[in-house]
Design an enzyme around this catalytic site. Structure first.
Site, mmCIF file in Angstrom:
data_model
loop_
_atom_site.group_PDB
_atom_site.id
_atom_site.type_symbol
_atom_site.label_atom_id
_atom_site.label_comp_id
_atom_site.label_asym_id
_atom_site.label_seq_id
_atom_site.Cartn_x
_atom_site.Cartn_y
_atom_site.Cartn_z
ATOM 1 N N HIS A 186 0.541 -1.557 0.054
ATOM 2 C CA HIS A 186 0.131 0.171 -0.180
ATOM 3 C C HIS A 186 1.029 1.175 0.162
ATOM 4 C CE1 HIS A 186 -4.032 1.314 1.823
ATOM 5 N NE2 HIS A 186 -3.685 1.997 0.721
ATOM 6 N N ARG A 329 -10.625 -4.288 -10.211
ATOM 7 C CA ARG A 329 -10.459 -5.794 -9.726
ATOM 8 C C ARG A 329 -11.452 -6.523 -8.599
ATOM 9 N NH1 ARG A 329 -4.818 -7.238 -8.689
ATOM 10 N NH2 ARG A 329 -4.788 -6.337 -6.713
ATOM 11 N N GLU A 428 -2.540 -14.207 -13.220
ATOM 12 C CA GLU A 428 -1.564 -14.501 -12.861
ATOM 13 C C GLU A 428 -0.778 -15.591 -11.926
ATOM 14 O OE1 GLU A 428 -2.661 -11.562 -9.427
ATOM 15 O OE2 GLU A 428 -4.581 -12.151 -9.502
ATOM 16 N N ASN A 451 3.316 -9.343 -11.000
ATOM 17 C CA ASN A 451 3.618 -9.234 -9.900
ATOM 18 C C ASN A 451 3.808 -10.765 -9.205
ATOM 19 O OD1 ASN A 451 3.867 -6.551 -10.549
ATOM 20 N ND2 ASN A 451 2.626 -5.341 -9.040
ATOM 21 N N ASP A 452 2.082 -11.141 -9.144
ATOM 22 C CA ASP A 452 1.790 -12.659 -8.458
ATOM 23 C C ASP A 452 3.489 -14.494 -9.665
ATOM 24 O OD1 ASP A 452 0.786 -12.395 -5.853
ATOM 25 O OD2 ASP A 452 -0.941 -11.625 -6.944
ATOM 26 N N ARG A 462 6.762 -13.016 -3.182
ATOM 27 C CA ARG A 462 7.510 -11.523 -4.215
ATOM 28 C C ARG A 462 7.649 -10.691 -2.560
ATOM 29 N NH1 ARG A 462 1.672 -9.421 -6.378
ATOM 30 N NH2 ARG A 462 1.167 -7.887 -4.667
ATOM 31 N N CYS A 499 -1.222 -5.409 -16.184
ATOM 32 C CA CYS A 499 -1.339 -4.810 -14.899
ATOM 33 C C CYS A 499 0.005 -4.907 -14.137
ATOM 34 C CB CYS A 499 -2.408 -4.387 -14.742
ATOM 35 S SG CYS A 499 -3.218 -6.675 -13.950
#
Ligand code: PEP
Ligand code: MG
Length: 567
Positions: A186, A329, A428, A451-452, A462, A499
């Site tokens: 965040h 999402r 992902e 990212n995932d 990660r 994304c």
């Protein structure tokens, strides 16, 4: 020199201010003089109101009228006669001011929390903020206030919470250093949205860096330097100038179409975390929203946001984007994204556990609130629904069935929505990369969450430093996963976007062009740079490089090849 996570690029040079959360613990004491204790409470209340009024005044110009009004509302609530007289009568009964404040305000907070009306539930959060403020006054402690920092401040803080960032005056903050959080946390996302250089997860930053110290925050490489010598300072001043000059040069791409060197059109979209970020997306020339991480709405709340609240948030983005696509999402909870009030049980392996679409399908009534809000907002723009963490066809089918149920309810209620709303998926997981052609039969679009996908393909968490060397999309396994997804989606004729952070990696751009990716969705500050990167390649050139990249055996070879051919 301290190392951390390069979370928001840029170089900040300034003076350290360590924002320490105040210790508000106290030992209740006996009251001898009731009148004096009441006067002590009144003085703390007055001081709190005075500071809050000054903050509200400041926020009017630095953040906005609406936010300033929230602060003014705090004053009214703090001075509410029912609250203050209850506190004073508790003091009259022999309770000390601190204890009387905590007990009475907690009682009011719980009362508001138990009410059905969302407005009242929001009041509960306000009461908690007020309690912290007055208690700090009583105890003579300073509350972290990021709205009144001098220009050129480097904020050093354990964790940057949303409520702290609400008051940040961006023009006075040269850099942010935290002790927690990764690139996708965040705090990182907020820092990037505010375009403040940030380095996160610097262990013991609050202890190692002191107030008044000069520091350099290199958000490009994830380095923080305390008390730099003259040479280092001069070097970084030059680098900061270069960074600013490069950023300026990118302005040439503003307002231009996103096309490859041979004229193939791509969509350049932006990732956002809350409705207000849509403004930043437009300012940075985004053509669409490629990912609205709706979980931030849930994380910033104290209880599940109602259908109306969600509807308002989604509609706001749809309206701001004036008919351009907005991919929202659905709740991606779990893994590294905690939402305390959902009371999820701690798991041995949360990244492989009860999260995202698994949680939502197991709680269909909660999920339907979000789907209904999304559908209703779709009457105001081009909203598309995106499902996170999909691993099998059954999941997307189940979501689509729920969407149909919600549509039927809304029709019955006479509410407007887009009958043809698209329902797509984030690809992902390693599973999704193995069956993209099956998923493409069901989904209206794909968006690759690198990212995932990188983590699940390489089986490397990660957020785990020890295996960070494996967490790279240059590994042949990840590249093939990306290629398989793009190719299968394109062959099925559905839109394929990305994304994850890899969408903003200029080294990867030619490969994504070669495989036929349609949409690139990045954080706002990366938009113009990505448009530039796309403009530098013809499809033929990109394909030649992609073929070579797929012949490489190691991540190192891939990276070296891409760097050697970088434009
Ligand atoms: C991703 O996994 O690539 C992604 C975009 O989603 P998040 O970072 O929110 O998990
Ligand atoms: Mg993800």
């Amino acid at each position: 020199m301290y190392e951390g996570v390069n979370a928001s690029e840029g170089i900040g040079i300034g003076t350290v201010a360590v924002a320490v959360e105040p210790d508000l613990t106290f030992t209740p004491h006996a009251v001898d003089d009731v009148e004096a204790e009441k006067a002590r409470f009144q003085a703390a209340l007055d001081a709190f109101c005075e500071k809050t009024a000054a903050q509200a005044e400041h926020m009017k110009t630095s953040v906005g009228e609406a936010e300033a009004e929230i602060m003014s509302g705090h004053i009214m609530l703090a001075q509410d006669p029912e609250l203050t007289s209850s506190i004073k009568s508790s003091i009259e009964g022999g309770t000390c001011a601190e204890q009387a404040l905590v007990e009475t305000s907690t009682m009011f907070e719980n009362m508001f929390l138990s009410m059905d009306d969302e407005m009242f539930r929001l009041r509960a959060a306000d009461i908690a903020d007020i309690r912290t403020g007055i208690l700090a006054e009583l105890l003579g402690r300073e509350v972290v206030d990021l709205s009144v920092l001098p220009a050129g401040t480097i904020i050093v803080v354990h964790d940057l919470t949303p409520s702290m960032t609400a008051t940040i005056d961006k023009k006075n903050v040269a850099g942010i250093v935290t002790e927690t959080g990764g690139r996708t946390s965040h705090s990182a996302i907020i820092a990037r949205a505010l375009e403040i250089p940030a380095v996160l997860s610097v262990s013991n930053a609050c202890g190692a860096l002191h107030n008044g110290m000069t520091a350099i925050v290199d958000g490009i490489h994830g380095i923080v330097i305390g008390e730099p010598d003259e040479e280092t300072l001069a070097d970084y001043t030059k680098r900061a100038e270069q960074f600013a000059a490069e950023k300026n040069a990118l302005e040439a791409f503003r307002g231009k179409p996103t096309v490859t060197a041979d004229g193939v059109k791509k969509v350049l979209a932006c990732n956002i975390g809350n409705p207000d970020d849509a403004k930043g997306a437009i300012e940075h020339d985004a053509e669409a929203i490629g990912l609205f991480r709706s979980e931030f709405l849930f994380m910033d709340a104290k209880s599940l946001p109602s259908e109306e609240e969600q509807f308002d948030a989604y509609r706001k983005v749809a309206v701001a984007m004036k008919g351009a696509p907005v991919i929202i999402r659905t709740l991606d909870v779990g893994g590294d994204k905690e939402i305390p009030y959902l009371k999820l049980v701690k798991e041995e392996n949360p990244f492989m556990g009860y999260r995202a679409i698994r949680y939502c399908l197991d709680n269909p009534d909660e999920y339907k609130v979000q789907l209904r809000a999304l559908l209703r907002a779709s009457a105001f723009g081009d909203i598309k629904i995106m499902v996170p963490m999909v691993t099998c066809v059954e999941e997307i089918r189940a979501v689509k069935a729920l969407v149909e149920e919600c549509k039927a309810e809304l029709r019955e209620e006479g509410r407007k929505f887009d009958e043809n709303i698209q329902v797509g998926i984030m690809t992902e997981t390693a599973a999704s990369a193995n069956i993209p052609e099956l998923l493409a039969n069901e989904a209206d679009f794909f968006s690759i969450g690198t990212n995932d996908l990188t983590g699940y393909t390489m089986a490397a968490d990660r957020g785990n430093d020890k295996v960070a060397y494996l967490y790279s999309w240059y590994y042949p396994a990840v590249l093939r996963a990306i290629r398989n997804i793009i190719v299968a989606g394109s062959q099925a004729g559905i839109m394929v976007g990305m994304c994850g952070e890899a969408a903003a990696d200029p080294l990867l751009t030619p490969l994504l062009i070669a495989w036929g990716m349609d949409e690139f969705s990045t954080s706002a500050p990366s938009i113009l740079r990505t448009r530039k990167a796309i403009s530098q390649w013809t499809v033929a050139e990109a394909q030649e490089l992609a073929d070579k990249a797929l012949q490489c055996s190691t991540a190192e070879e891939v990276k070296a090849l891409l760097e050697a051919n970088a434009k």
